[in-house]
Design a protein around this motif. Structure first.
Motif, PDB file in Angstrom:
ATOM      1  N   ARG A 151       0.829  -1.203   0.000  1.00 28.41           N
ATOM      2  CA  ARG A 151       0.000   0.000   0.000  1.00 28.41           C
ATOM      3  C   ARG A 151       0.866   1.256   0.000  1.00 28.41           C
ATOM      4  N   LEU A 152       0.274   2.358  -0.433  1.00 23.73           N
ATOM      5  CA  LEU A 152       0.904   3.677  -0.380  1.00 23.73           C
ATOM      6  C   LEU A 152       0.226   4.503   0.697  1.00 23.73           C
ATOM      7  N   PHE A 153       1.024   5.090   1.572  1.00 23.10           N
ATOM      8  CA  PHE A 153       0.495   5.984   2.597  1.00 23.10           C
ATOM      9  C   PHE A 153       0.950   7.408   2.322  1.00 23.10           C
ATOM     10  N   LEU A 154       0.009   8.341   2.358  1.00 23.22           N
ATOM     11  CA  LEU A 154       0.332   9.763   2.340  1.00 23.22           C
ATOM     12  C   LEU A 154       0.251  10.257   3.778  1.00 23.22           C
ATOM     13  N   VAL A 155       1.355  10.726   4.301  1.00 19.77           N
ATOM     14  CA  VAL A 155       1.431  11.155   5.696  1.00 19.77           C
ATOM     15  C   VAL A 155       1.555  12.671   5.737  1.00 19.77           C
ATOM     16  N   GLU A 156       0.526  13.329   6.242  1.00 18.68           N
ATOM     17  CA  GLU A 156       0.547  14.793   6.297  1.00 18.68           C
ATOM     18  C   GLU A 156       1.166  15.271   7.605  1.00 18.68           C
ATOM     19  N   VAL A 157       2.141  16.168   7.490  1.00 21.36           N
ATOM     20  CA  VAL A 157       2.798  16.759   8.656  1.00 21.36           C
ATOM     21  C   VAL A 157       2.567  18.263   8.635  1.00 21.36           C
ATOM     22  N   MET A 158       2.880  18.913   9.730  1.00 20.33           N
ATOM     23  CA  MET A 158       2.681  20.356   9.823  1.00 20.33           C
ATOM     24  C   MET A 158       3.705  21.105   8.975  1.00 20.33           C
ATOM     25  N   GLY A 159       3.340  22.323   8.629  1.00 24.48           N
ATOM     26  CA  GLY A 159       4.188  23.161   7.793  1.00 24.48           C
ATOM     27  C   GLY A 159       3.342  23.892   6.767  1.00 24.48           C
ATOM     28  N   ARG A 160       2.688  24.985   7.195  1.00 25.83           N
ATOM     29  CA  ARG A 160       1.828  25.740   6.272  1.00 25.83           C
ATOM     30  C   ARG A 160       2.642  26.476   5.214  1.00 25.83           C
ATOM     31  N   HIS A 161       3.806  26.975   5.623  1.00 27.04           N
ATOM     32  CA  HIS A 161       4.641  27.741   4.691  1.00 27.04           C
ATOM     33  C   HIS A 161       6.038  27.151   4.545  1.00 27.04           C
ATOM     34  N   SER A 162       6.370  26.197   5.373  1.00 26.25           N
ATOM     35  CA  SER A 162       7.714  25.618   5.354  1.00 26.25           C
ATOM     36  C   SER A 162       7.651  24.105   5.191  1.00 26.25           C
ATOM     37  N   GLY A 163       8.545  23.583   4.366  1.00 24.18           N
ATOM     38  CA  GLY A 163       8.601  22.139   4.153  1.00 24.18           C
ATOM     39  C   GLY A 163       9.660  21.436   4.971  1.00 24.18           C
ATOM     40  N   CYS A 164      10.201  22.110   5.977  1.00 21.05           N
ATOM     41  CA  CYS A 164      11.300  21.518   6.754  1.00 21.05           C
ATOM     42  C   CYS A 164      10.900  20.205   7.429  1.00 21.05           C
ATOM     43  N   ILE A 165       9.783  20.203   8.159  1.00 20.87           N
ATOM     44  CA  ILE A 165       9.381  18.978   8.851  1.00 20.87           C
ATOM     45  C   ILE A 165       9.175  17.855   7.836  1.00 20.87           C
ATOM     46  N   ALA A 166       8.503  18.162   6.741  1.00 16.41           N
ATOM     47  CA  ALA A 166       8.221  17.134   5.732  1.00 16.41           C
ATOM     48  C   ALA A 166       9.504  16.593   5.110  1.00 16.41           C
ATOM     49  N   LEU A 167      10.415  17.468   4.745  1.00 17.63           N
ATOM     50  CA  LEU A 167      11.637  17.026   4.058  1.00 17.63           C
ATOM     51  C   LEU A 167      12.532  16.217   4.990  1.00 17.63           C
ATOM     52  N   TRP A 168      12.723  16.688   6.218  1.00 14.90           N
ATOM     53  CA  TRP A 168      13.553  15.937   7.173  1.00 14.90           C
ATOM     54  C   TRP A 168      12.907  14.584   7.489  1.00 14.90           C
ATOM     55  N   THR A 169      11.583  14.575   7.626  1.00 19.19           N
ATOM     56  CA  THR A 169      10.870  13.324   7.909  1.00 19.19           C
ATOM     57  C   THR A 169      11.007  12.355   6.743  1.00 19.19           C
ATOM     58  N   ALA A 170      10.877  12.871   5.536  1.00 17.98           N
ATOM     59  CA  ALA A 170      10.987  12.024   4.349  1.00 17.98           C
ATOM     60  C   ALA A 170      12.366  11.381   4.258  1.00 17.98           C
ATOM     61  N   LEU A 171      13.393  12.164   4.519  1.00 19.89           N
ATOM     62  CA  LEU A 171      14.755  11.624   4.458  1.00 19.89           C
ATOM     63  C   LEU A 171      14.997  10.587   5.546  1.00 19.89           C
ATOM     64  N   ALA A 172      14.631  10.941   6.770  1.00 19.60           N
ATOM     65  CA  ALA A 172      14.882  10.034   7.893  1.00 19.60           C
ATOM     66  C   ALA A 172      13.984   8.803   7.859  1.00 19.60           C
ATOM     67  N   GLY A 173      12.791   8.940   7.267  1.00 20.14           N
ATOM     68  CA  GLY A 173      11.852   7.825   7.205  1.00 20.14           C
ATOM     69  C   GLY A 173      11.942   7.000   5.939  1.00 20.14           C
ATOM     70  N   GLY A 174      12.856   7.364   5.059  1.00 19.47           N
ATOM     71  CA  GLY A 174      13.012   6.602   3.823  1.00 19.47           C
ATOM     72  C   GLY A 174      11.847   6.730   2.871  1.00 19.47           C
ATOM     73  N   ALA A 175      11.186   7.884   2.869  1.00 21.38           N
ATOM     74  CA  ALA A 175      10.029   8.076   1.997  1.00 21.38           C
ATOM     75  C   ALA A 175      10.461   8.167   0.531  1.00 21.38           C
ATOM     76  N   GLU A 176       9.548   7.799  -0.339  1.00 24.16           N
ATOM     77  CA  GLU A 176       9.829   7.839  -1.773  1.00 24.16           C
ATOM     78  C   GLU A 176       9.468   9.180  -2.407  1.00 24.16           C
ATOM     79  N   VAL A 177       8.530   9.910  -1.789  1.00 18.26           N
ATOM     80  CA  VAL A 177       8.054  11.175  -2.356  1.00 18.26           C
ATOM     81  C   VAL A 177       7.840  12.171  -1.224  1.00 18.26           C
ATOM     82  N   VAL A 178       8.140  13.439  -1.487  1.00 21.70           N
ATOM     83  CA  VAL A 178       7.810  14.497  -0.539  1.00 21.70           C
ATOM     84  C   VAL A 178       7.107  15.612  -1.297  1.00 21.70           C
ATOM     85  N   ALA A 179       6.087  16.200  -0.694  1.00 22.23           N
ATOM     86  CA  ALA A 179       5.348  17.309  -1.294  1.00 22.23           C
ATOM     87  C   ALA A 179       5.408  18.486  -0.331  1.00 22.23           C
TER      88      ALA A 179
END
Length: 311
Positions: A151-179
């Motif tokens: 399955r594919l999971f889309l995990v929404e994190v906080m960051g209305r104007h900044s992608g820092c949490i999403a990008l760091w999470t994607a790298l550390a969590g081994g995600a395939e895609v970050v938006a």
């Protein structure tokens, strides 16, 4: 807070704790000892280093957003003979401090407390590392289910104007895609990438989405991926305020301790209208107006690494 109190008291200063931020200041709501004294002492901050949140509480103040509210806050500070202020918060708190300085002649040195990591003048803000840790733990747990069910999971994190949490999470969590807000989210391109991954034998996919992505959050992106032929069964998960709590990570504890002490030392040295931060590992003071004057860019090198790893 612990660092501010202990550093200030050790230098002979008296410290007043203001409850609930600027709204508490307007209401003259102060932390009080058992004997009624409106002071914070060494034992006031014992055994709080491992706690999330704040013992002083926080709130939003509509009144403080007005010129009348700021003037009243300045009057309260003068009334109680407070000669220096250490506000702890994000860009809203710092903007408020700048306005307050226009009506009050006391000195202000702020500390950056926001999980978004969106302030200039410091490499990281207090709370960011803990928020990322919480998000990564969630991604790790979801990966187990994703792998089992292909399955594919889309995990929404906080960051209305900044992608820092999403990008760091994607790298550390081994995600395939970050938006994230800083980059264009191309749904057809993502779908083609997902098809390639499935053809290579990939069984699970993690997509980390910042809530402020230009196409919308995880729910909206989920609908668009399905519409455009996503080859995986999909689910959207919103972490929400889960990211704002929990025991601080060691990095956050150390950062908060360093910055609280730096703020007190800066005030003792005569600093005014600045934020305490750490840049390339070294203490730094940045004028408050500069901390939110521009968007804090995410590292392009992080995006490059993520693209390479997502194979």
């Amino acid at each position: 807070l612990r660092a501010v109190i202990r550093s200030a008291v050790s230098k002979g200063h008296e410290v007043v704790g203001i409850l609930r931020g600027y709204q508490g200041l307007l209401e003259e709501a102060f932390f009080r000892q058992d004997d009624g004294a409106p002071l914070m002492r060494l034992r006031s901050v014992s055994n709080i280093l491992h706690l999330g949140g704040t013992v002083l509480g926080t709130s939003r103040s509509e009144l403080f957003r007005s010129a009348e509210g700021v003037r009243r806050a300045a009057d309260v500070l003068r009334k109680h003979r407070i000669d220096a202020l250490i506000p702890i918060g994000g860009d809203g708190t710092l903007r408020g401090a700048v306005e307050l300085a226009r009506h009050w002649d006391g000195r202000i040195v702020a500390c950056p407390g926001t999980i978004d990591n969106d302030l200039l003048g410091t490499d990281y803000t207090i709370g960011f590392a803990t928020a990322v840790n919480t998000a990564v733990e969630a991604v790790d747990k979801l990966r187990d289910t994703a792998e089992s069910h292909e399955r594919l999971f889309l995990v929404e994190v906080m960051g209305r104007h900044s992608g820092c949490i999403a990008l760091w999470t994607a790298l550390a969590g081994g995600a395939e895609v970050v938006a994230i807000p800083e980059t264009k989210t191309d749904i057809p391109q993502i779908v083609e990438h997902l098809k390639e991954l499935k053809a290579r034998g990939k069984k699970s996919i993690m997509v980390v989405v910042a809530e402020g992505d230009e196409l919308g959050g995880a729910v909206v992106l989920n609908e668009q991926l399905r519409r455009d032929g996503c080859p995986f069964d999909t689910r959207a998960v919103l972490l929400g305020h889960l990211q704002r709590g929990g025991a601080p990570t060691p990095d956050d504890r150390i950062l908060a301790t360093r910055l609280g002490d730096l703020a007190v030392r800066a005030l003792a040295d005569g600093a005014q209208g600045v934020m305490a931060g750490v840049i390339r590992g070294e203490p730094a003071l940045t004028p408050l107006e500069q901390t939110y004057a521009d968007h804090k860019a995410v590292p392009e090198s992080f995006l490059d690494v993520l693209r390479t790893m997502a194979s």
